[in-house]
Design an enzyme around this catalytic site. Structure first.
Site, PDB file in Angstrom:
ATOM      1  N   HIS A  68     -22.919  20.546  -7.155  1.00  0.00           N
ATOM      2  CA  HIS A  68     -22.375  20.019  -8.413  1.00  0.00           C
ATOM      3  C   HIS A  68     -23.410  19.153  -9.124  1.00  0.00           C
ATOM      4  CE1 HIS A  68     -21.141  17.535  -4.946  1.00  0.00           C
ATOM      5  NE2 HIS A  68     -21.326  16.491  -5.720  1.00  0.00           N
ATOM      6  N   ASP A  76     -18.247  21.348   0.904  1.00  0.00           N
ATOM      7  CA  ASP A  76     -18.221  22.483   1.846  1.00  0.00           C
ATOM      8  C   ASP A  76     -16.905  23.251   1.807  1.00  0.00           C
ATOM      9  OD1 ASP A  76     -17.611  20.171   4.653  1.00  0.00           O
ATOM     10  OD2 ASP A  76     -16.622  20.468   2.720  1.00  0.00           O
ATOM     11  N   HIS A  84     -18.150  11.850  -0.764  1.00  0.00           N
ATOM     12  CA  HIS A  84     -19.395  11.129  -0.454  1.00  0.00           C
ATOM     13  C   HIS A  84     -19.620  10.079  -1.535  1.00  0.00           C
ATOM     14  CE1 HIS A  84     -21.244  14.976  -2.400  1.00  0.00           C
ATOM     15  NE2 HIS A  84     -21.180  14.073  -3.341  1.00  0.00           N
ATOM     16  N   HIS A  97     -17.999  10.805  -5.146  1.00  0.00           N
ATOM     17  CA  HIS A  97     -17.451  12.129  -5.454  1.00  0.00           C
ATOM     18  C   HIS A  97     -16.436  12.523  -4.395  1.00  0.00           C
ATOM     19  CE1 HIS A  97     -21.603  12.906  -7.490  1.00  0.00           C
ATOM     20  NE2 HIS A  97     -20.784  12.210  -8.263  1.00  0.00           N
ATOM     21  N   HIS A 119     -12.498   4.147   1.912  1.00  0.00           N
ATOM     22  CA  HIS A 119     -13.630   4.374   2.826  1.00  0.00           C
ATOM     23  C   HIS A 119     -14.917   4.616   2.033  1.00  0.00           C
ATOM     24  CE1 HIS A 119     -15.649   6.063   6.471  1.00  0.00           C
ATOM     25  NE2 HIS A 119     -16.227   6.855   5.598  1.00  0.00           N
ATOM     26  N   GLU A 120     -14.843   5.522   1.036  1.00  0.00           N
ATOM     27  CA  GLU A 120     -16.046   5.861   0.259  1.00  0.00           C
ATOM     28  C   GLU A 120     -16.553   4.661  -0.518  1.00  0.00           C
ATOM     29  OE1 GLU A 120     -16.182   9.541   1.889  1.00  0.00           O
ATOM     30  OE2 GLU A 120     -17.687   8.345   0.841  1.00  0.00           O
ATOM     31  N   HIS A 123     -18.909   2.559   1.321  1.00  0.00           N
ATOM     32  CA  HIS A 123     -20.305   3.028   1.230  1.00  0.00           C
ATOM     33  C   HIS A 123     -20.917   2.640  -0.110  1.00  0.00           C
ATOM     34  CE1 HIS A 123     -20.225   5.213   4.945  1.00  0.00           C
ATOM     35  NE2 HIS A 123     -19.336   6.096   4.539  1.00  0.00           N
ATOM     36  N   HIS A 129     -21.290   3.196   8.559  1.00  0.00           N
ATOM     37  CA  HIS A 129     -20.115   3.486   9.377  1.00  0.00           C
ATOM     38  C   HIS A 129     -19.989   2.464  10.499  1.00  0.00           C
ATOM     39  CE1 HIS A 129     -19.936   7.908   7.961  1.00  0.00           C
ATOM     40  NE2 HIS A 129     -18.991   7.188   7.384  1.00  0.00           N
TER      41      HIS A 129
HETATM   42  O1  LIG Z   1     -20.860   9.432   4.462  1.00  0.00           O
HETATM   43  C1  LIG Z   1     -19.962  10.204   4.805  1.00  0.00           C
HETATM   44  C2  LIG Z   1     -20.249  11.404   5.547  1.00  0.00           C
HETATM   45  C3  LIG Z   1     -19.115  12.148   5.973  1.00  0.00           C
HETATM   46  C4  LIG Z   1     -17.855  11.830   5.663  1.00  0.00           C
HETATM   47  N1  LIG Z   1     -16.859  12.599   6.149  1.00  0.00           N
HETATM   48  S1  LIG Z   1     -15.424  12.744   5.414  1.00  0.00           S
HETATM   49  O2  LIG Z   1     -15.679  12.874   3.997  1.00  0.00           O
HETATM   50  O3  LIG Z   1     -14.744  13.831   6.040  1.00  0.00           O
HETATM   51  C5  LIG Z   1     -14.510  11.331   5.696  1.00  0.00           C
HETATM   52  C6  LIG Z   1     -14.316  10.911   6.974  1.00  0.00           C
HETATM   53  C7  LIG Z   1     -13.529   9.769   7.219  1.00  0.00           C
HETATM   54  C8  LIG Z   1     -12.946   9.086   6.171  1.00  0.00           C
HETATM   55  C9  LIG Z   1     -12.078   7.941   6.456  1.00  0.00           C
HETATM   56  C10 LIG Z   1     -12.267   7.183   7.606  1.00  0.00           C
HETATM   57  C11 LIG Z   1     -11.413   6.123   7.899  1.00  0.00           C
HETATM   58  C12 LIG Z   1     -10.357   5.823   7.038  1.00  0.00           C
HETATM   59  C13 LIG Z   1     -10.181   6.588   5.889  1.00  0.00           C
HETATM   60  C14 LIG Z   1     -11.024   7.651   5.598  1.00  0.00           C
HETATM   61  C15 LIG Z   1     -13.174   9.512   4.871  1.00  0.00           C
HETATM   62  C16 LIG Z   1     -13.958  10.629   4.622  1.00  0.00           C
HETATM   63  C17 LIG Z   1     -17.521  10.711   4.815  1.00  0.00           C
HETATM   64  C18 LIG Z   1     -18.631   9.878   4.417  1.00  0.00           C
HETATM   65  O4  LIG Z   1     -18.453   8.866   3.717  1.00  0.00           O
HETATM   66 ZN   LIG Z   2     -21.665  14.502  -4.976  1.00  0.00          ZN
END
Ligand SMILES: O=C1CC=C(NS(=O)(=O)c2ccc(-c3ccccc3)cc2)CC1=O
Ligand SMILES: [Zn+2]
Length: 164
Positions: A68, A76, A84, A97, A119-120, A123, A129
């Site tokens: 994108h 995926d 992410h 995104h 969660h995102e 980051h 993590h």
């Molecule tokens: O940097 C990364 C790489 C892979 C990721 N995997 S995900 O998108 O499947 C994902 C996994 C866990 C969460 C999550 C974990 C704890 C509480 C809520 C959501 C959110 C997204 C999420 C991510 O932020």
């Molecule tokens: Zn992206």
């Protein structure tokens, strides 16, 4: 405990903009899930988030699939990676995104947008993590009740080590 925390934003007032909306949920529900995902972090830091509807925000939020735009990371298809976010910084920094090939919901079905957004945004604010399995920044999605899903002490220690 966190392996490391990236440098955070060098300001407390951040803007965000929702570029497009998933058809899986009502617009108001998306606005609410995003706002609450940000509030999880602003509740325990001096950070303030302001929603803008045009122009460039610090945190640009979009629902995308596969390859994108100029984004260096791809999605995926259904399941797998759900979203992410890029660490604090100019341009792509902070941008978040969500994979439109997932079923986004405001309740327990599909993937709860509020939970994944919270969660995102961790980051997008500079957190990596956590290996604490009760932490919001734990790498694996857990579908706990999103409203009673408090930050763990590990999350709070992490975010306050950047924006204390
Ligand atoms: O940097 C990364 C790489 C892979 C990721 N995997 S995900 O998108 O499947 C994902 C996994 C866990 C969460 C999550 C974990 C704890 C509480 C809520 C959501 C959110 C997204 C999420 C991510 O932020
Ligand atoms: Zn992206």
């Amino acid at each position: 405990q966190y392996g490391y925390t990236l440098p955070g934003w060098r300001k407390y007032n951040l803007t965000y903009r929702i570029i497009n909306y998933t058809p899986d949920m009502a617009r108001a529900a998306v606005d609410e899930a995003i706002q609450e995902g940000l509030e999880v972090w602003s509740k325990v830091t001096p950070l303030k988030f302001t929603k803008i509807s045009k122009g460039i925000a610090d945190i640009m939020i979009a629902f995308r699939t596969r390859v994108h735009g100029r984004c260096p990371r791809y999605f995926d298809g259904p399941l797998g990676v759900l979203g992410h976010a890029f660490p604090p910084g100019p341009g792509l920094g902070g941008d978040t995104h969500f994979d439109e090939d997932e079923n986004w919901t405001k309740d327990g079905a599909g993937f709860n947008l509020f939970l994944v957004a919270a969660h995102e945004f961790g980051h997008a604010l500079g957190l990596s993590h956590s290996n604490d399995q009760t932490a919001l920044m734990f790498p694996n999605y857990v579908s706990l009740d999103p409203r009673k899903y408090p930050l763990s002490q590990d999350d709070i220690n992490g975010i306050q080590s950047i924006y204390g």
